[in-house]
Design a protein around this motif. Structure first.
Motif, short mmCIF file in Angstrom:
data_model
loop_
_atom_site.label_atom_id
_atom_site.label_comp_id
_atom_site.label_asym_id
_atom_site.label_seq_id
_atom_site.Cartn_x
_atom_site.Cartn_y
_atom_site.Cartn_z
N LEU A 24 40.49 35.28 42.77
CA LEU A 24 41.45 36.24 42.23
C LEU A 24 40.99 36.79 40.90
O LEU A 24 41.01 37.98 40.65
CB LEU A 24 42.83 35.59 42.08
CG LEU A 24 43.89 36.46 41.40
CD1 LEU A 24 44.27 37.62 42.30
CD2 LEU A 24 45.11 35.65 41.06
N ASP A 50 39.20 40.25 42.60
CA ASP A 50 40.36 41.12 42.73
C ASP A 50 40.77 41.73 41.39
O ASP A 50 41.00 42.93 41.30
CB ASP A 50 41.53 40.37 43.34
CG ASP A 50 41.24 39.93 44.77
OD1 ASP A 50 40.41 40.58 45.42
OD2 ASP A 50 41.84 38.94 45.22
N ILE A 56 45.55 49.18 46.04
CA ILE A 56 45.89 47.78 45.80
C ILE A 56 46.64 47.20 46.99
O ILE A 56 46.35 46.07 47.43
CB ILE A 56 46.71 47.63 44.50
CG1 ILE A 56 45.81 47.91 43.30
CG2 ILE A 56 47.33 46.25 44.38
CD1 ILE A 56 46.56 48.00 41.98
N TRP A 76 44.09 46.78 49.79
CA TRP A 76 43.18 45.67 49.50
C TRP A 76 43.87 44.33 49.78
O TRP A 76 43.27 43.45 50.39
CB TRP A 76 42.71 45.74 48.06
CG TRP A 76 41.76 44.66 47.67
CD1 TRP A 76 42.07 43.43 47.16
CD2 TRP A 76 40.34 44.68 47.77
NE1 TRP A 76 40.93 42.70 46.93
CE2 TRP A 76 39.86 43.44 47.31
CE3 TRP A 76 39.43 45.64 48.21
CZ2 TRP A 76 38.50 43.16 47.27
CZ3 TRP A 76 38.09 45.33 48.16
CH2 TRP A 76 37.64 44.10 47.69
N THR A 77 45.10 44.17 49.31
CA THR A 77 45.78 42.90 49.52
C THR A 77 46.12 42.68 50.99
O THR A 77 46.14 41.54 51.47
CB THR A 77 47.06 42.80 48.67
OG1 THR A 77 47.89 43.92 48.93
CG2 THR A 77 46.72 42.74 47.20
N LEU A 123 44.51 38.34 48.86
CA LEU A 123 44.25 37.81 47.52
C LEU A 123 43.69 36.44 47.61
O LEU A 123 43.66 35.51 47.87
CB LEU A 123 45.52 37.81 46.66
CG LEU A 123 46.01 39.18 46.26
CD1 LEU A 123 47.31 39.07 45.47
CD2 LEU A 123 44.99 39.87 45.38
#
Length: 93
Positions: free
Chosen positions: A36, A40, A84, A87-88, A93
């Protein structure tokens, strides 16, 4: 003003998280949060920072962009938020 402030905040975040990323991956330093922190949280501010940089270039280069500067900023925020969420959802994550 918010675009300027967020550009500076994301620059500091990229610098700090980039240093942590190098420490973890090159030197084996154990960092709480692992992936993370090192991936990320490096990508999320990077996406905003890059898109806002493109917005600034457009505003400085074209008259139509200078007139629609507020709309472009909202567009940058929306595209960043969509990235975002994507991506998640896809990478996680």
């Amino acid at each position: 003003m918010w675009a300027w402030l967020l550009q500076r905040v994301t620059a500091v975040m990229i610098l700090g998280i980039g240093i942590l990323h190098v420490l973890k991956n090159q030197f084996g330093v154990l960092i709480p949060g692992g992936r993370l922190i090192t991936i990320d949280l490096l990508i999320f501010p990077g996406v905003y920072h890059a898109l806002n940089g493109v917005r600034v270039i457009l505003v400085e280069a074209f008259d139509w962009a200078a007139v629609n500067e507020d709309r472009l900023f909202i567009g940058v925020l929306v595209i960043t938020f969509i990235f975002i969420v994507y991506w998640t959802a896809v990478v996680g994550l």
